[in-house]
Write an enzyme that holds these catalytic residues in place. Structure first.
Site, short mmCIF file in Angstrom:
data_model
loop_
_atom_site.label_atom_id
_atom_site.label_comp_id
_atom_site.label_asym_id
_atom_site.label_seq_id
_atom_site.Cartn_x
_atom_site.Cartn_y
_atom_site.Cartn_z
N LEU A 7 32.87 -3.74 2.57
CA LEU A 7 34.20 -4.08 1.66
C LEU A 7 35.25 -4.60 3.00
O LEU A 7 35.28 -3.40 4.26
CB LEU A 7 33.72 -2.19 1.81
CG LEU A 7 33.08 -1.28 0.64
CD1 LEU A 7 33.31 -0.11 0.16
CD2 LEU A 7 33.29 -3.10 -0.72
N SER A 8 36.03 -5.03 2.50
CA SER A 8 37.02 -5.80 3.27
C SER A 8 38.62 -5.39 2.53
O SER A 8 37.88 -3.99 2.07
CB SER A 8 37.14 -6.89 3.49
OG SER A 8 37.23 -7.67 1.91
N VAL A 11 39.85 -7.57 -3.11
CA VAL A 11 39.93 -7.20 -3.86
C VAL A 11 37.97 -7.51 -3.89
O VAL A 11 37.35 -7.08 -5.09
CB VAL A 11 40.52 -7.10 -4.88
CG1 VAL A 11 40.80 -9.09 -5.20
CG2 VAL A 11 40.10 -6.69 -6.81
N ASP A 12 37.71 -8.61 -3.65
CA ASP A 12 36.77 -9.33 -3.91
C ASP A 12 36.12 -8.67 -3.88
O ASP A 12 35.00 -8.83 -4.04
CB ASP A 12 37.38 -10.79 -3.21
CG ASP A 12 38.38 -11.46 -3.57
OD1 ASP A 12 38.59 -11.99 -4.68
OD2 ASP A 12 39.04 -11.86 -3.11
N SER A 13 35.90 -8.52 -2.96
CA SER A 13 34.83 -7.55 -2.16
C SER A 13 34.95 -5.80 -2.67
O SER A 13 33.12 -5.40 -3.55
CB SER A 13 34.47 -7.31 -1.05
OG SER A 13 35.59 -6.47 -0.30
N MET A 32 33.60 -3.16 9.13
CA MET A 32 33.48 -3.93 9.78
C MET A 32 35.14 -3.66 10.15
O MET A 32 36.34 -3.65 10.69
CB MET A 32 33.42 -5.13 9.66
CG MET A 32 32.38 -5.67 9.87
SD MET A 32 30.98 -7.54 9.71
CE MET A 32 32.08 -7.95 8.19
N CYS A 95 33.42 -17.11 12.97
CA CYS A 95 33.67 -15.42 11.98
C CYS A 95 32.63 -15.30 11.13
O CYS A 95 31.89 -14.03 11.40
CB CYS A 95 35.44 -15.52 11.99
SG CYS A 95 35.15 -13.64 11.40
N GLY A 119 32.17 -11.28 -1.17
CA GLY A 119 33.04 -11.07 -1.88
C GLY A 119 33.40 -12.84 -1.56
O GLY A 119 34.59 -13.02 -1.94
N CYS A 191 41.32 -14.16 10.31
CA CYS A 191 40.52 -13.09 10.42
C CYS A 191 40.18 -12.11 10.77
O CYS A 191 39.80 -12.10 11.98
CB CYS A 191 39.26 -14.24 10.30
SG CYS A 191 37.51 -13.66 9.61
#
Length: 344
Positions: A7-8, A11-13, A32, A95, A119, A191
């Site tokens: 989960l970043s 919205v994608d993840s 992370m 990364c 994502g 990143c």
């Protein structure tokens, strides 16, 4: 199947986690913590809060992983070392292969998860226990370039739930289910590091060192604060009163050479790629392919020619502009991403 979804802040993840849960997977979120700074540009705290909100909204557990040491050793130091050696590294590619799909993956497997999910905008296709990495259905957002360092093991343990959706469709799903980060803009940052100009980031370790900006004939046209802050093809940040581009840099003499966009030294008919990595299988060479020397580029017709010591000579059908040492070159056959290497 137990899946750990990264989960970043994007919205994608979040949509990826939602879709997997809808498909019946046992979904757990993973956050992370890779980089923490006292700078106002550091987004780690805000990102963590977003991940907590998404996990609560989806009704899934959220695990936190402190990977600052691994990130510093494998990525941060790599960035500083690269620029100090007169090359332009690509930390986003490393990364993925060394952090997200290595350290994060191994931590997930140690906790008895079957796979990890991201994502990312790419596709994984399995055929007889072999895994192909394909471009996303929306070429404008395709991220296979950043994933070209992954191997068969990493692909076999990974899921990309967004493989058949476009960005507008992802946003629509997020808005329809009222995800907390449905309208959060996409990031263009380094990143995990945040919204900080690369020069400002490098200044934390690489000292300013005044030198000359010169034309190819040696005419001095300005001053700079360190040749290692510039990269081939760069136009902005030169502080000159006329439009020009970085043709080459020399950290030994601390000189930055500039010229017009069409300068002959900015055009290349071939390059050497080091540490060549095949994703699914090793192909016989020479081989007709298409290659990208940067993310925002349509793959260009090229030929791969074998060299010794895991090097590849890549010849372009048409000259390519601003080939930068340290960047990643990625090869494709159709939509399949077949391999990558580091530009010498």
């Amino acid at each position: 199947m137990r899946v750990l979804v990264w989960l970043s802040w994007w919205v994608d993840s979040a949509v990826a986690a939602y879709l997997l849960k809808q498909q019946g997977f046992d979904v757990v979120g993973g956050f992370m913590k890779n980089y923490v700074s006292e700078s106002w540009t550091c987004t780690t705290y805000d990102d963590a809060q977003e991940a907590i909100k998404v996990a609560d909204f989806l009704g899934i557990e959220l695990l936190s992983f402190d990977m600052q040491q691994e990130y510093n050793d494998r990525i941060i130091q790599y960035i500083y070392d690269g620029y100090a050696k007169w090359i332009t590294p690509n930390p986003d590619v490393l990364c993925n292969s060394l952090i997200k799909f290595d350290v994060f993956l191994e931590k997930a497997l140690a906790l008895w998860f079957d796979k990890i999910a991201m994502g990312h905008y790419a596709r994984i296709v399995e055929n007889l226990w072999q895994y192909k990495l394909l471009r996303w259905i929306d070429y404008n957002k395709d991220q296979s370039y950043f994933l070209a360092g992954l191997n068969q093991y990493q692909l076999s343990k990974s899921l990309f739930p967004l493989w058949n959706l476009t960005k507008p469709e992802i946003r629509k799903i997020a808005q329809e289910i009222s995800l907390p980060n449905a309208d959060r803009p996409d990031s263009q940052w380094l990143c995990f590091i945040g919204n900080v100009p690369i020069k400002q980031f490098l200044e934390q370790k690489l000292p300013k060192k005044t030198g000359n900006i010169v034309m190819s004939d040696g005419t001095i046209v300005g001053k700079h604060e360190g040749a290692w802050f510039y990269t081939v093809g760069q136009r902005h940040g030169l502080g000159l009163n006329f439009k020009c581009y970085v043709v080459k840099t020399d950290v030994i003499t601390n000189t930055v050479v500039v010229g017009e966009k069409s300068h002959e030294e900015l055009l290349h008919t071939s390059l050497i790629a080091l540490d060549w990595h095949w994703i699914e299988k090793e192909y016989s060479l020479p081989l007709q392919v298409k290659t990208k020397i940067r993310y925002r580029q349509e793959p260009q017709p090229s030929t791969l020619i074998s060299l010794k010591n895991n090097k590849i000579n890549i010849k372009f059908d048409e000259p390519q502009r601003a080939v930068a040492s340290g960047q990643v070159v990625v090869a494709y056959i159709g939509d399949e991403c077949i391999g990558s290497g580091i530009i010498k």
